[in-house]
Enzyme design. Structure first.
Site, mmCIF file in Angstrom:
data_model
loop_
_atom_site.group_PDB
_atom_site.id
_atom_site.type_symbol
_atom_site.label_atom_id
_atom_site.label_comp_id
_atom_site.label_asym_id
_atom_site.label_seq_id
_atom_site.Cartn_x
_atom_site.Cartn_y
_atom_site.Cartn_z
ATOM 1 N N ASP A 42 11.214 35.740 -2.697
ATOM 2 C CA ASP A 42 10.103 34.968 -2.157
ATOM 3 C C ASP A 42 10.553 34.341 -0.836
ATOM 4 O O ASP A 42 11.650 33.780 -0.778
ATOM 5 C CB ASP A 42 9.756 33.846 -3.150
ATOM 6 C CG ASP A 42 8.285 33.772 -3.457
ATOM 7 O OD1 ASP A 42 7.513 33.543 -2.506
ATOM 8 O OD2 ASP A 42 7.916 33.929 -4.625
ATOM 9 N N GLU A 81 1.264 36.718 0.838
ATOM 10 C CA GLU A 81 0.305 35.994 0.001
ATOM 11 C C GLU A 81 -0.732 35.359 0.929
ATOM 12 O O GLU A 81 -0.389 34.527 1.781
ATOM 13 C CB GLU A 81 1.013 34.913 -0.818
ATOM 14 C CG GLU A 81 0.071 34.302 -1.838
ATOM 15 C CD GLU A 81 0.208 32.794 -1.980
ATOM 16 O OE1 GLU A 81 -0.253 32.260 -2.981
ATOM 17 O OE2 GLU A 81 0.740 32.140 -1.053
ATOM 18 N N ASP A 126 5.178 33.768 1.127
ATOM 19 C CA ASP A 126 4.298 32.722 0.610
ATOM 20 C C ASP A 126 3.342 32.181 1.685
ATOM 21 O O ASP A 126 3.765 31.938 2.829
ATOM 22 C CB ASP A 126 5.191 31.569 0.127
ATOM 23 C CG ASP A 126 4.418 30.476 -0.572
ATOM 24 O OD1 ASP A 126 3.973 30.717 -1.701
ATOM 25 O OD2 ASP A 126 4.269 29.382 0.011
ATOM 26 N N HIS A 179 2.353 33.132 -11.215
ATOM 27 C CA HIS A 179 2.660 31.738 -11.562
ATOM 28 C C HIS A 179 1.584 30.767 -11.091
ATOM 29 O O HIS A 179 1.677 29.577 -11.366
ATOM 30 C CB HIS A 179 4.000 31.364 -10.934
ATOM 31 C CG HIS A 179 3.947 31.454 -9.444
ATOM 32 N ND1 HIS A 179 3.869 32.663 -8.773
ATOM 33 C CD2 HIS A 179 3.905 30.502 -8.491
ATOM 34 C CE1 HIS A 179 3.775 32.426 -7.483
ATOM 35 N NE2 HIS A 179 3.796 31.133 -7.274
ATOM 36 N N ASP A 180 0.583 31.255 -10.354
ATOM 37 C CA ASP A 180 -0.495 30.385 -9.875
ATOM 38 C C ASP A 180 -1.788 30.577 -10.672
ATOM 39 O O ASP A 180 -2.839 30.060 -10.281
ATOM 40 C CB ASP A 180 -0.807 30.678 -8.399
ATOM 41 C CG ASP A 180 0.306 30.213 -7.476
ATOM 42 O OD1 ASP A 180 1.056 29.293 -7.854
ATOM 43 O OD2 ASP A 180 0.425 30.780 -6.379
HETATM 44 C C1 NOJ Z 1 1.683 29.635 -3.006
HETATM 45 C C2 NOJ Z 1 2.620 29.602 -4.175
HETATM 46 O O1 NOJ Z 1 2.437 30.753 -4.948
HETATM 47 C C3 NOJ Z 1 2.339 28.330 -4.914
HETATM 48 O O2 NOJ Z 1 2.965 28.287 -6.164
HETATM 49 C C4 NOJ Z 1 2.748 27.182 -4.031
HETATM 50 O O3 NOJ Z 1 2.416 25.972 -4.649
HETATM 51 C C5 NOJ Z 1 2.047 27.254 -2.666
HETATM 52 N N1 NOJ Z 1 2.021 28.575 -2.118
HETATM 53 C C6 NOJ Z 1 2.759 26.375 -1.674
HETATM 54 O O4 NOJ Z 1 3.995 26.957 -1.368
#
Ligand code: NOJ
Length: 613
Positions: free
Chosen positions: A123, A288, A230, A363-364
């Protein structure tokens, strides 16, 4: 390279390509055919009993990953971090968070993965750092610091009564509060689009971009195979940081996404990384990018000739059940909406030379079985296999999140709000409470409806420990006290029993992953969608010149569907895989007429039968 002037107008995608969109889409690449397994280190496997997953724990599970058939492991952040946002707040990009292990442990892990033929991607979190990163510590120390311009610092504004106010009215991405944080030391504010401990880096500063390139080179020289990048569409902010239009007059801080998301300058920054770093390595990249919904916008990130990313994580399908403008507000969606989104992404990438990432969990997100099918004990296994069939038969790179492989589901409904400790869950709860108070709404003091939404959609759902064993305490994740409670359903849902049960969700995934390795239609084939308006049925055909056509029939409901064969009248095929049992030789059918609840069937067109089972 010169960085062009910024503007909200999207840049053009190159038209004069030697290969057309469809040829570019079908041009083979290892990362297109790969199955990627995402590991969330804190919750994967704890080797030393401190309750937190670690690198040795991951190492111990390499045989498991190998037998699943994955090609790439993506490690969510394992860098040194105060963990205010679970490692997405990095304080040292070249070191490992001590509870996870050391850099040497990581090197051993990488070597062992590679020795078994599994690649590794990391990441890369560079829209922001932790406020404990030495760059920020230096930056905040003085207005004259060398690193001051590595972040966004601005003096306060004052209203007519002399009250101090942030430099503009932007709202943080994670809530209704300001995107600016006041710092006493120098009487200025810094920008932080996420939490107050995640200050945004100033990408306009060439030294910041050089520092990011150095971090990338460091890890690439360590031998990694790519990056998941990210929040990368946040890196370019509108020049002058102007106020956003006031669309919610009751609140001081306004949504400002158009002033910091998907700015054209972001593409200049990304191309610079592509040209100066990534082009020197045979690696995969996935950006992302929340709020990329327009194909034109997406293609700018992933068109091969633009040299930005191989693919992005678009969020449109993940947002189909979210109330716009809320963090975790849940809404019932229609299957036809979901199908339209998925079809759009399939067809856009196919026609325009881009590439999809296929994911339903990370994870989100809440667990996909609980959100998109049924997590009742009787349906859960069928649902897990239905969603596995769906994801594995689309065009794109396949991503499986830890636990999705065994059909893990959301936190138990009986668990109260106190079990949801993630920053986004806390913010959503607080924000909803404040909104109700502001609107003087008389509500149930427990805000049951808000808790129910959180139960469906919270990020906490994807972060409970991996369920390895049904017999050991804490599902075999740790011998100590886990940092988060284990879902008590581990007794029924765990990897140990899934390995030995031929009908488990895990063994079903294995078959699908194997199929994708030989049946290229599933990877590169064109996508044709039937019965777009049907609210239970999802049916599509995949076809690739020189290979066998695939037909997928899925029932996304708990009621049977009759008359399915009329949907694709010319269809004749043989069942390759179905979630109501492994097909036997005498179970090879020509067509299907009834789909049972949550049933999924994958067929190979009869004319070109080859035994893919
Ligand atoms: C996306 C990540 O997947 C998430 O978990 C994070 O809180 C935010 N970006 C900020 O880095």
């Amino acid at each position: 390279m010169t960085i062009s002037n910024d503007g909200p107008v999207p840049q053009a995608v190159p038209k004069a390509t030697i290969l057309g969109g469809s040829e570019l889409h079908k041009k083979p690449a290892w990362w297109k055919e790969a199955t990627v397994y995402q590991i969330y280190p804190a919750s994967f496997c704890d080797s030393n009993g401190d309750g937190v997953g670690d690198i040795q724990g991951i190492k111990s599970k390499i045989p498991y990953l190998r037998s699943l058939g994955v090609d790439v492991v993506w490690l969510s952040p394992i860098y040194r971090s105060p963990q205010r946002d679970m490692g997405y707040d990095i304080s040292d990009y070249r070191d490992i968070h001590p509870p996870y292990g050391t850099l040497d442990d990581w090197r051993d892990l990488k070597a062992e993965l590679k020795a078994t033929g599994i690649k590794i991607i990391m990441d890369l979190v560079v829209n922001h750092t932790s406020d404990e990163h030495e760059w920020f510590v230096e930056s905040r120390s003085s207005k004259l610091s060398d690193k001051r311009s590595w972040y966004y610092w601005q003096p306060p504004k004052y209203d007519e009564d002399g009250n101090r106010m942030p430099p503009n009215n932007w709202r943080s991405f994670f809530g209704a509060e300001s995107a600016w944080e006041y710092d006493d030391a120098t009487d200025e504010y810094y920008l932080r689009l996420f939490t107050r401990t995640q200050p945004d880096l100033n990408w306009e500063n060439p030294k910041v971009r050089k520092a990011v390139r150095d971090i990338m080179s460091f890890w690439l020289e360590e031998g990694i195979d790519g990056f998941r990048v990210d929040a990368i569409n946040y890196i370019a902010k509108a020049p002058g940081l102007p106020d956003a239009e006031i669309i919610e007059p009751d609140i001081p801080h306004q949504p400002a996404m158009h002033l910091y998301l998907n700015r054209s300058k972001c593409h200049d920054f990304l191309r610079e990384l592509g040209d100066k770093v990534l082009s020197r390595y045979d690696v995969m990249t996935v950006g992302e990018t929340p709020h990329v919904e327009e194909p034109d916008m997406a293609i700018q990130y992933v068109h091969p000739e633009r040299r930005e990313f191989n693919m992005i994580f678009q969020w449109e399908h993940m947002d189909v059940d979210r109330i716009p403008g809320t963090l975790l507000g849940w809404k019932q969606y229609r299957l036809s909406e979901f199908k339209a989104i998925m079809s759009k992404w399939q067809i856009t990438m196919q026609e325009r030379g881009g590439w999809n990432s296929l994911y339903m969990e990370n994870h989100d997100q809440g667990r996909s079985i609980s959100r998109f099918a049924s997590d009742s004990p009787e349906d859960r296994c069928l649902s897990g296999k239905l969603l596995a069939t769906f994801l594995s038969t689309l065009s794109g790179t396949l991503y499986i999140f830890q636990g999705q492989d065994i059909g893990m589901i959301n936190l138990p409904k009986e668990w109260g709000i106190e079990e949801y400790s993630d920053v986004v869950s806390e913010m959503h709860y607080r924000q909803e409470k404040e909104r109700r108070q502001r609107e003087s709404k008389v509500t149930d003091p427990c805000m049951k409806d808000v808790v129910e939404d959180i139960q469906k959609k919270a990020r906490d759902n994807g972060r409970t420990p991996m369920q390895w064993s049904g017999m050991s305490p804490h599902a075999g994740f740790t011998t100590g006290t886990p940092w988060r409670k284990v879902n008590p359903d581990y007794v029924a849902c765990n990897a140990e029993s899934a390995v030995t049960d031929p009908d488990s969700v895990l063994n079903y995934w294995k078959r699908l992953i194997r199929l994708r390795k030989t049946w290229k239609t599933l990877i590169y084939g064109d996508f044709e969608h039937f019965a777009a308006e049907h609210e239970q049925l999802f049916v599509y055909k995949r076809s690739l010149k020189g290979d066998k056509d695939a037909y997928v029939f899925m029932n996304f409901s708990d009621a049977p569907i009759y008359g399915v064969s009329t949907i694709v009248p010319e269809f004749e095929g043989d069942l390759v895989l179905g979630n109501y049992g492994t097909p036997r030789d005498d179970d090879v059918v020509k067509s299907t007429d009834t789909l049972r609840p949550w049933e999924a069937r994958l067929y190979c067109a009869r004319t070109e039968w080859k035994d893919y089972r």
